[in-house]
Design an enzyme around this catalytic site. Structure first.
Site, mmCIF file in Angstrom:
data_model
loop_
_atom_site.group_PDB
_atom_site.id
_atom_site.type_symbol
_atom_site.label_atom_id
_atom_site.label_comp_id
_atom_site.label_asym_id
_atom_site.label_seq_id
_atom_site.Cartn_x
_atom_site.Cartn_y
_atom_site.Cartn_z
ATOM 1 N N ASP A 1 2.424 -1.032 11.491
ATOM 2 C CA ASP A 1 2.384 -2.390 12.041
ATOM 3 C C ASP A 1 3.674 -3.180 11.816
ATOM 4 O O ASP A 1 3.664 -4.404 11.843
ATOM 5 C CB ASP A 1 1.192 -3.156 11.438
ATOM 6 C CG ASP A 1 1.273 -3.241 9.925
ATOM 7 O OD1 ASP A 1 2.155 -2.578 9.334
ATOM 8 O OD2 ASP A 1 0.466 -3.972 9.331
ATOM 9 N N ASP B 1 5.395 -5.103 5.753
ATOM 10 C CA ASP B 1 6.055 -6.364 6.128
ATOM 11 C C ASP B 1 6.016 -7.395 5.001
ATOM 12 O O ASP B 1 6.946 -8.186 4.849
ATOM 13 C CB ASP B 1 5.467 -6.919 7.430
ATOM 14 C CG ASP B 1 3.973 -7.131 7.367
ATOM 15 O OD1 ASP B 1 3.318 -6.580 6.463
ATOM 16 O OD2 ASP B 1 3.446 -7.857 8.236
ATOM 17 N N THR C 1 4.354 2.395 5.431
ATOM 18 C CA THR C 1 2.942 1.996 5.451
ATOM 19 C C THR C 1 2.225 2.872 6.471
ATOM 20 O O THR C 1 2.822 3.210 7.502
ATOM 21 C CB THR C 1 2.770 0.501 5.832
ATOM 22 O OG1 THR C 1 1.402 0.250 6.163
ATOM 23 C CG2 THR C 1 3.603 0.092 7.031
ATOM 24 N N ASP D 1 -0.062 1.926 8.300
ATOM 25 C CA ASP D 1 -0.594 1.083 9.375
ATOM 26 C C ASP D 1 0.249 1.052 10.651
ATOM 27 O O ASP D 1 -0.232 0.647 11.695
ATOM 28 C CB ASP D 1 -0.766 -0.356 8.884
ATOM 29 C CG ASP D 1 -1.776 -0.425 7.756
ATOM 30 O OD1 ASP D 1 -2.693 0.411 7.750
ATOM 31 O OD2 ASP D 1 -1.640 -1.310 6.888
ATOM 32 N N ARG E 1 -7.147 -3.121 9.805
ATOM 33 C CA ARG E 1 -7.852 -4.410 9.837
ATOM 34 C C ARG E 1 -7.348 -5.263 10.986
ATOM 35 O O ARG E 1 -8.121 -5.883 11.689
ATOM 36 C CB ARG E 1 -7.661 -5.160 8.516
ATOM 37 C CG ARG E 1 -8.717 -4.795 7.491
ATOM 38 C CD ARG E 1 -8.714 -5.766 6.341
ATOM 39 N NE ARG E 1 -7.535 -5.605 5.504
ATOM 40 C CZ ARG E 1 -7.462 -4.751 4.500
ATOM 41 N NH1 ARG E 1 -8.492 -4.012 4.178
ATOM 42 N NH2 ARG E 1 -6.364 -4.640 3.780
ATOM 43 N N ARG F 1 0.858 -4.847 -5.636
ATOM 44 C CA ARG F 1 1.005 -6.133 -4.963
ATOM 45 C C ARG F 1 1.256 -7.111 -6.102
ATOM 46 O O ARG F 1 0.562 -7.074 -7.110
ATOM 47 C CB ARG F 1 -0.260 -6.465 -4.177
ATOM 48 C CG ARG F 1 -0.476 -5.445 -3.048
ATOM 49 C CD ARG F 1 -1.403 -5.931 -1.955
ATOM 50 N NE ARG F 1 -1.183 -5.154 -0.749
ATOM 51 C CZ ARG F 1 -1.767 -3.974 -0.506
ATOM 52 N NH1 ARG F 1 -2.601 -3.429 -1.373
ATOM 53 N NH2 ARG F 1 -1.513 -3.327 0.621
ATOM 54 N N GLY G 1 0.834 -1.209 0.000
ATOM 55 C CA GLY G 1 0.000 0.000 0.000
ATOM 56 C C GLY G 1 0.864 1.252 0.000
ATOM 57 O O GLY G 1 1.903 1.280 0.647
HETATM 58 P P1 ATP Z 1 0.951 -2.960 3.344
HETATM 59 O O1 ATP Z 1 1.217 -3.299 4.787
HETATM 60 O O2 ATP Z 1 0.844 -1.515 3.108
HETATM 61 O O3 ATP Z 1 -0.160 -3.760 2.758
HETATM 62 P P2 ATP Z 1 2.905 -4.823 2.421
HETATM 63 O O4 ATP Z 1 4.288 -4.628 1.932
HETATM 64 O O5 ATP Z 1 2.748 -5.606 3.680
HETATM 65 O O6 ATP Z 1 2.262 -3.383 2.533
HETATM 66 P P3 ATP Z 1 1.852 -6.992 0.840
HETATM 67 O O7 ATP Z 1 0.802 -6.987 -0.210
HETATM 68 O O8 ATP Z 1 1.693 -7.885 2.006
HETATM 69 O O9 ATP Z 1 2.038 -5.481 1.260
HETATM 70 O O10 ATP Z 1 3.253 -7.389 0.157
HETATM 71 C C1 ATP Z 1 3.708 -6.736 -1.026
HETATM 72 C C2 ATP Z 1 4.263 -7.726 -1.997
HETATM 73 O O11 ATP Z 1 5.425 -8.374 -1.454
HETATM 74 C C3 ATP Z 1 3.356 -8.892 -2.358
HETATM 75 O O12 ATP Z 1 2.386 -8.529 -3.311
HETATM 76 C C4 ATP Z 1 4.337 -9.889 -2.916
HETATM 77 O O13 ATP Z 1 4.665 -9.594 -4.247
HETATM 78 C C5 ATP Z 1 5.580 -9.658 -2.058
HETATM 79 N N1 ATP Z 1 5.677 -10.712 -1.029
HETATM 80 C C6 ATP Z 1 5.015 -10.777 0.149
HETATM 81 N N2 ATP Z 1 5.343 -11.910 0.826
HETATM 82 C C7 ATP Z 1 6.239 -12.569 0.054
HETATM 83 C C8 ATP Z 1 6.959 -13.801 0.182
HETATM 84 N N3 ATP Z 1 6.826 -14.589 1.244
HETATM 85 N N4 ATP Z 1 7.771 -14.166 -0.832
HETATM 86 C C9 ATP Z 1 7.916 -13.384 -1.916
HETATM 87 N N5 ATP Z 1 7.269 -12.226 -2.094
HETATM 88 C C10 ATP Z 1 6.445 -11.815 -1.137
#
Ligand code: ATP
Length: 320
Positions: free
Chosen positions: A130, A103, A126, A128, A172, A72, A11
């Site tokens: 978190d 994360d 982010t 959040d 969430r 994503r 995000g």
């Molecule tokens: P937010 O907290 O704002 O949602 P985020 O970085 O946690 O941000 P995610 O959608 O969980 O958002 O992760 C972003 C991208 O990271 C995923 O769409 C995926 O491409 C990659 N990713 C997440 N986990 C893994 C994993 N275990 N192995 C490889 N790629 C991953």
């Protein structure tokens, strides 16, 4: 180290641009080249990337969102997707990668490092808040201020019409935004996913406020704590108060970053570059008690970030 890349993932959050700017300018300052990867890991896989210069990041420090855009990526979750990304590492001669995101993005970066040994540094971006390993994430302060500004406005109309307002905010799994904005906004009750809420207590507080002449009430609900519409309906039925629900939604993600977020983003982005220059392999940067810190991504991801219960209890005390 000659050439590094930077991407934003997950995000978007206000302050990501200030962070990109810091990464690019710090790296150029030290004589390196920087490749900007568009659309998160998707652009990494699809070679949607281009060199950046000092001018590429001009006039962005005050802008919300991310000029590199974000995504994503389903493909990056697969070994095949990551193998394609590695082809681009070789093709573009990348020697390090800065990932600004949440994360999930850190997990992706960590996995990629384990498989292909490309040094990675994660920067927490982010709204959040978190991510373990840091007291605050880039974008959180702006989001909280956005919510507080909205609460101030809602308070005006709530007072004029003698209404109770339920304000639903993002969160969430966690109530960081709800708690900070609820405390700063003087909410009567704050509902967060981490704590069970007591509906009788919520109504009792409203009634008590009414009896001592309060003209308005604001209840902040994190989206993962309860259904705001349902809570509104139940309060109306129980107390008879005119109750309205406002769902703030994605406006919490946008806007010009606060000075706090810009400063933090600049410091974290610059430190990420320093860590790559120092030969670190898979770190995340953060801020603890005002100081920059670096820890192994793996270590950070095994921790959980918990809500400050003292702050939660204080909000309850101050809104009696
Ligand atoms: P937010 O907290 O704002 O949602 P985020 O970085 O946690 O941000 P995610 O959608 O969980 O958002 O992760 C972003 C991208 O990271 C995923 O769409 C995926 O491409 C990659 N990713 C997440 N986990 C893994 C994993 N275990 N192995 C490889 N790629 C991953």
């Amino acid at each position: 180290m000659q050439r590094i890349a930077v991407l934003t993932s997950g995000g978007d959050s206000p302050g990501m641009n200030a962070c990109i700017r810091a990464v690019v300018r710090k790296a150029i300052y030290h004589g390196m080249e920087v490749i900007g990867i568009n659309r998160g890991f998707n652009g990494f896989i699809e070679a949607d990337m281009a060199p950046m210069n000092l001018g590429s990041v001009a006039d962005i420090i005050h802008r919300g969102g991310t000029i590199l855009r974000t995504a994503r990526s389903e493909q990056f979750l697969t070994p095949e997707g990551r193998a394609r990304a590695y082809e681009n590492v070789k093709r573009f001669g990348l020697q390090g990668l800065v990932v600004i995101g949440g994360d999930g993005s850190f997990r992706g970066a960590h996995q990629f490092n384990l498989e292909y040994n490309l040094p990675v540094v994660g920067v927490p971006g982010t709204i959040d808040n978190d991510i373990p390993g840091t007291d605050q994430t880039i974008g959180f302060d702006t989001a909280v201020n956005t919510v507080v500004e909205a609460i101030n406005k809602i308070r005006d109309t709530a007072t004029s019409h003698e209404r109770t307002f339920i304000v639903e905010v993002m969160g969430r799994k966690h109530g960081f935004i709800a708690l900070a904005a609820g405390l700063a906004g003087g909410a009567e009750s704050i509902l967060i996913p981490e704590r069970p809420f007591d509906f009788d207590d919520i109504c009792e507080r409203l009634m008590r406020g009414y009896r001592r002449g309060k003209l308005h009430s604001i209840i902040v609900v994190a989206e993962g704590a309860a259904n705001a519409l349902e809570i509104g309906q139940r309060i109306k039925e129980r107390t008879g108060f005119d109750t309205k629900v406002t769902i703030l939604g994605h406006l919490q993600r946008g806007g010009s970053p606060t000075a706090t977020d810009r400063i933090m983003a600049s410091r974290l982005g610059a430190r990420a570059v320093e860590l790559l220059m120092a030969g670190e392999k898979r770190k995340m940067v953060g801020i603890k008690a005002g100081q920059l810190v670096a820890l192994d991504i793996e270590e950070a991801l095994t921790q959980t970030r918990t809500i400050d219960l003292d702050m939660y209890n204080l909000a309850g005390v101050l809104s009696i």
